[in-house]
Scaffold this motif. Structure first.
Motif, short mmCIF file in Angstrom:
data_model
loop_
_atom_site.label_atom_id
_atom_site.label_comp_id
_atom_site.label_asym_id
_atom_site.label_seq_id
_atom_site.Cartn_x
_atom_site.Cartn_y
_atom_site.Cartn_z
N ASN A 1 -7.29 -109.13 -90.85
CA ASN A 1 -7.40 -108.02 -91.80
C ASN A 1 -8.34 -108.34 -92.96
O ASN A 1 -8.79 -107.46 -93.67
CB ASN A 1 -6.02 -107.63 -92.33
CG ASN A 1 -5.33 -108.77 -93.06
OD1 ASN A 1 -5.71 -109.92 -92.93
ND2 ASN A 1 -4.31 -108.44 -93.83
N VAL A 2 -8.61 -109.63 -93.14
CA VAL A 2 -9.56 -110.04 -94.19
C VAL A 2 -10.92 -110.34 -93.56
O VAL A 2 -11.96 -110.13 -94.17
CB VAL A 2 -9.02 -111.29 -94.94
CG1 VAL A 2 -10.06 -111.81 -95.93
CG2 VAL A 2 -7.70 -110.99 -95.61
N ALA A 3 -10.89 -110.80 -92.31
CA ALA A 3 -12.12 -111.24 -91.65
C ALA A 3 -12.98 -110.08 -91.13
O ALA A 3 -14.19 -110.23 -90.97
CB ALA A 3 -11.77 -112.18 -90.49
N ILE A 4 -12.34 -108.93 -90.85
CA ILE A 4 -13.08 -107.80 -90.29
C ILE A 4 -12.90 -106.59 -91.19
O ILE A 4 -11.78 -106.21 -91.55
CB ILE A 4 -12.60 -107.49 -88.87
CG1 ILE A 4 -12.81 -108.71 -87.96
CG2 ILE A 4 -13.31 -106.27 -88.31
CD1 ILE A 4 -12.29 -108.52 -86.56
N GLY A 5 -14.05 -106.02 -91.58
CA GLY A 5 -14.01 -104.90 -92.51
C GLY A 5 -13.61 -103.60 -91.82
O GLY A 5 -13.44 -103.54 -90.59
N ASP A 6 -13.53 -102.51 -92.62
CA ASP A 6 -13.16 -101.20 -92.08
C ASP A 6 -14.20 -100.70 -91.08
O ASP A 6 -13.90 -99.89 -90.20
CB ASP A 6 -13.02 -100.19 -93.22
CG ASP A 6 -11.84 -100.55 -94.13
OD1 ASP A 6 -10.92 -101.27 -93.64
OD2 ASP A 6 -11.85 -100.14 -95.30
N ASP A 7 -15.45 -101.20 -91.25
CA ASP A 7 -16.50 -100.77 -90.33
C ASP A 7 -16.52 -101.58 -89.04
O ASP A 7 -17.39 -101.41 -88.19
CB ASP A 7 -17.87 -100.87 -91.02
CG ASP A 7 -18.14 -102.29 -91.54
OD1 ASP A 7 -17.25 -103.19 -91.34
OD2 ASP A 7 -19.19 -102.52 -92.15
N GLY A 8 -15.55 -102.50 -88.88
CA GLY A 8 -15.46 -103.30 -87.66
C GLY A 8 -16.38 -104.49 -87.63
O GLY A 8 -16.44 -105.22 -86.63
N ALA B 1 -16.29 -113.56 -95.61
CA ALA B 1 -15.33 -114.65 -95.39
C ALA B 1 -15.39 -115.13 -93.95
O ALA B 1 -15.36 -116.34 -93.66
CB ALA B 1 -13.92 -114.19 -95.74
N ALA B 2 -15.49 -114.18 -93.01
CA ALA B 2 -15.55 -114.53 -91.60
C ALA B 2 -16.87 -115.23 -91.26
O ALA B 2 -16.90 -116.22 -90.52
CB ALA B 2 -15.40 -113.28 -90.74
N GLU B 3 -17.97 -114.69 -91.82
CA GLU B 3 -19.27 -115.32 -91.56
C GLU B 3 -19.33 -116.73 -92.15
O GLU B 3 -19.91 -117.64 -91.56
CB GLU B 3 -20.38 -114.44 -92.13
CG GLU B 3 -20.54 -113.12 -91.37
CD GLU B 3 -21.55 -112.21 -92.02
OE1 GLU B 3 -21.90 -112.47 -93.21
OE2 GLU B 3 -22.00 -111.25 -91.37
N GLY B 4 -18.72 -116.91 -93.31
CA GLY B 4 -18.70 -118.24 -93.93
C GLY B 4 -17.91 -119.22 -93.09
O GLY B 4 -18.30 -120.38 -92.94
N PHE B 5 -16.80 -118.76 -92.51
CA PHE B 5 -15.98 -119.64 -91.67
C PHE B 5 -16.77 -120.05 -90.43
O PHE B 5 -16.73 -121.20 -89.98
CB PHE B 5 -14.69 -118.93 -91.28
CG PHE B 5 -13.80 -119.73 -90.38
CD1 PHE B 5 -13.19 -120.91 -90.82
CD2 PHE B 5 -13.57 -119.34 -89.06
CE1 PHE B 5 -12.38 -121.66 -89.96
CE2 PHE B 5 -12.76 -120.07 -88.21
CZ PHE B 5 -12.16 -121.24 -88.66
#
Length: 689
Positions: A78-85, A90-94
């Motif tokens: 829910n934090v890693a993927i935005g409303d636009d999918g 945060a996800a890209e940094g990981f």
């Protein structure tokens, strides 16, 4: 997986002989620990040490450690993927932190939900890469109090390093160790084979050094070789060599190719006490002495030289020339000291400061005269002899012999006292005051020596605690731990019914040159009794046993020891665990009701349940039969007798409600439990078991 043999040797200038064994062991342990931490296993490890080298050999060394799985957990979906999918920052940094694209990440679900996840397999460490690091790490951690530098280098080690041999199977591992490039060669004996010697494989190490280099690399083999050579030389002389293990260790650390030779000294030196001659030969020349069939010192010595001489007689004559002035000094000191009786040295003790705030050695001796006299009376000794021994006990410290050979203090005093015609017990006490000097050392054999040994230690403990010189952590400059253990051993092993509380009062109530901190008395008693913990640990007695006795607040060491032995024996009995648990339960009940009583009385008219009547009857019976055992100090038999209570105790707790609604009945049952607790508490607090 393939396995290898590995060898490392650090070649140096002569290493400190008294530290060689510890350096060998630490070097080996350091390499082992480092490799094990890296997951690199080996079948066997051997350590070698000689005056100019430290070496370690490993066999069956794994080429690479086991691979491991590395797991990393990222942000929740829910934090890693935005409303636009699309992936958030945060996800890209990981993903970037793991060196992959977002699409390559996995997902895992835990109790909080679904989250990003990335796992990789990490290959195990390679031996060829880690071995140089293992060597460096171990060398850096060696127990070297002070490191040195040499030449223009900033490298530091215990001694200058000249070569470093590293072999993995038959190839050298290239590395820089202590500023030296590693290679495949070692060096032989400094005189017999001062050349480079190629080691073809780790397994050929000690044999090659022995054959080509005249070096015995195996420390233990070299030590045993010296022992046998010394014994053989003594046998040729018609005597028996006395081999001190510390001296043997030191000599083994001084020689790479040992050869034993025997020499002589003038018989006139035998007029000097043998201990002085032995001390001179041992401390200064590293010689072994020889006794005849009657146990008397022979005018011979055995030396170990580091060469195989073509003309050994020259070596022997050189050693004889060297030892003569040493022994002549000892004879001169002896003859000079005999001209001055010990008694006439007493006043001069006033010029020697013992401890700045605690006065001179004369002040200490005068206190010892009073204290030793009191202790002698208490243990059935001769107070006058103890007082005389205390007056003379420190006077030999002013003798020429002790000033030169400090290890002869006390022993020299005994000889001088004998020469002065002092009482035999007084003479013995001169030496016995220092007993025991170490763990396992002999104890005084005379009452006079025993009284003086106790007085000397107690005076030091009371005075130094009184001025705040209390040991902390690893700092104990006045050896008060050893003094405390000495007091305990002297009391316990001589079955003395002495109380530390009273002894310390006697020592404090003396003519001190300063005011002592009386508040430190309880600290001193606690400190001394705490030494029992290490004592019992050495005897494999659980600390909880001592704590059960310690809870009684007793300050008589002999009585404490008797109780500890009894409780330890009790703890081995089948009923012990159940009775200890019952005592703990009783203590908890009484504690919650604030109902502890020393003289609890039970009203039999208030006993109604069969189980409580049975317990009361059993308690009465045990009080009658067990109490005489306790009064005679037969604690083990006393506790064994009390095990007969187990059945009635178990039945009581199964069938009786202690906290009855009737207050009188409740209090009566609490009194019953008090009687039970007090019966066991006579010896120790069994509930702590």
């Amino acid at each position: 997986m393939s396995q290898h043999d590995f060898l490392v040797e650090i070649g140096t200038e002569e290493l400190p002989p008294t530290a060689l064994k510890s350096l060998r062991d630490a070097f080996q342990k350091g390499i082992e620990t480092f490799l094990q931490a890296k997951g690199l296993s080996f079948a066997n490890s051997e350590a070698f040490a000689a005056p100019r080298r430290l070496a370690v050999r490993l066999t069956g060394l794994s080429a690479q450690g086991e691979s491991s799985k590395s797991e990393k957990f990222g942000p929740y979906v829910n934090v890693a993927i935005g409303d636009d999918g699309k992936p958030t920052k945060a996800a890209e940094g990981f993903a970037r932190s793991n060196g992959v694209n977002f699409e390559e990440l996995d997902r895992i679900t835990d109790e909080k939900g679904e989250r990003l996840y990335f796992a990789t397999e990490v290959p195990g460490a390679k031996a060829v890469d880690e071995l140089p690091n293992a060597i460096r790490d171990s060398l850096n951690k060696l127990p070297i109090p002070k490191r040195m530098r040499w030449g223009a280098s900033r490298t530091e080690f215990v001694r200058p390093v000249h070569w470093v041999l590293t072999l993995l199977d038959n190839k050298s591992i290239e590395a820089d160790i202590l500023g030296v490039k590693t290679n495949y060669f070692t060096r032989g004996h400094r005189f017999h084979a001062n050349k480079e010697i190629t080691i073809t494989s780790p397994s050929a190490y000690e044999a090659t050094l022995k054959e080509q280099g005249k070096v015995l690399a195996n420390y233990d083999e070299r030590k045993e070789m010296i022992r046998q050579q010394v014994l053989a030389e003594a046998e040729k002389l018609g005597g028996q060599a006395v081999i001190d293990e510390d001296l043997l260790d030191e000599v083994a650390s001084l020689n790479e190719w040992p050869t034993a030779l025997s020499g002589n000294f003038d018989k006139e030196f035998l007029q000097v006490p043998a201990e002085a001659l032995v001390s001179s030969m041992k401390e200064h020349q590293k010689y072994f002495h020889v006794l005849d069939k009657d146990g008397k010192l022979m005018p011979n010595f055995i030396t170990i030289c580091n060469i195989e001489s073509k003309d050994p007689q020259q070596v022997i004559e050189g050693n004889e020339r060297v030892i003569r002035p040493r022994l002549a000094d000892a004879k001169f000191f002896w003859d000079t000291d005999l001209k001055t009786p010990l008694d006439s040295r007493f006043e001069k003790l006033d010029s020697v400061r013992w401890v700045q705030q605690l006065g001179s050695l004369k002040d200490k001796s005068e206190r010892l005269m009073v204290l030793a006299s009191k202790i002698a009376t208490a243990i059935g000794g001769d107070a006058e002899k103890a007082e005389r021994a205390a007056k003379l006990c420190k006077t030999d410290l002013l003798s020429e012999m002790v000033l030169e050979f400090s290890d002869l203090q006390g022993l020299a005093g005994r000889y001088y006292a004998q020469h002065d015609g002092e009482d035999p017990d007084v003479c013995a006490a001169m030496e016995e005051q220092y007993m025991p000097a170490f763990a396992g050392d002999a104890l005084p054999q005379t009452q006079t020596g025993l009284a003086l040994a106790l007085a000397d230690r107690l005076d030091s403990l009371v005075g130094l605690f009184g001025i705040g010189q209390i040991p902390t952590g690893g700092k104990d400059p006045f050896a008060l731990r050893r003094a405390s253990l000495g007091v305990l051993r002297l009391i316990v092993e001589n079955n003395l019914k002495l109380d530390l509380n009273e002894l310390i009062d006697w020592a404090m109530d003396n003519n001190w040159p300063c005011d002592l901190d009386a508040d430190n008395k309880s600290k001193l008693i606690d400190y001394m009794l705490d030494r029992f913990s290490a004592w019992y640990q050495d005897e494999n007695i659980p600390s909880v046993v001592f704590q059960a006795v310690r809870a009684k607040g007793i300050t008589q060491p002999y009585d404490i020891n008797q109780r500890v032995m009894a409780v330890h024996a009790f703890s081995q009995l089948e009923s012990a665990e159940a009775l200890a648990a019952a005592n703990k339960r009783v203590s908890n009940i009484l504690s919650k009701n604030d109902a502890f009583m020393d003289n609890a009385k039970v009203d039999n008219n208030l006993l109604s349940d069969a189980a409580e009547k049975a317990l009361a009857e059993s308690l009465d019976k045990q009080m009658q039969s067990a109490t005489p055992l306790f009064e005679k100090g037969e604690y083990a038999q006393y506790l064994t007798q009390l095990t007969e209570l187990r059945q009635s105790i178990d039945t009581f707790f199964d069938e009786v409600m202690v906290m009855a609604d009737d207050e009188a009945v409740k209090q009566n049952r609490l009194s019953l439990l008090n009687q039970l607790r007090n019966l066991f508490l006579n010896v120790a607090d069994i509930s702590l078991l």
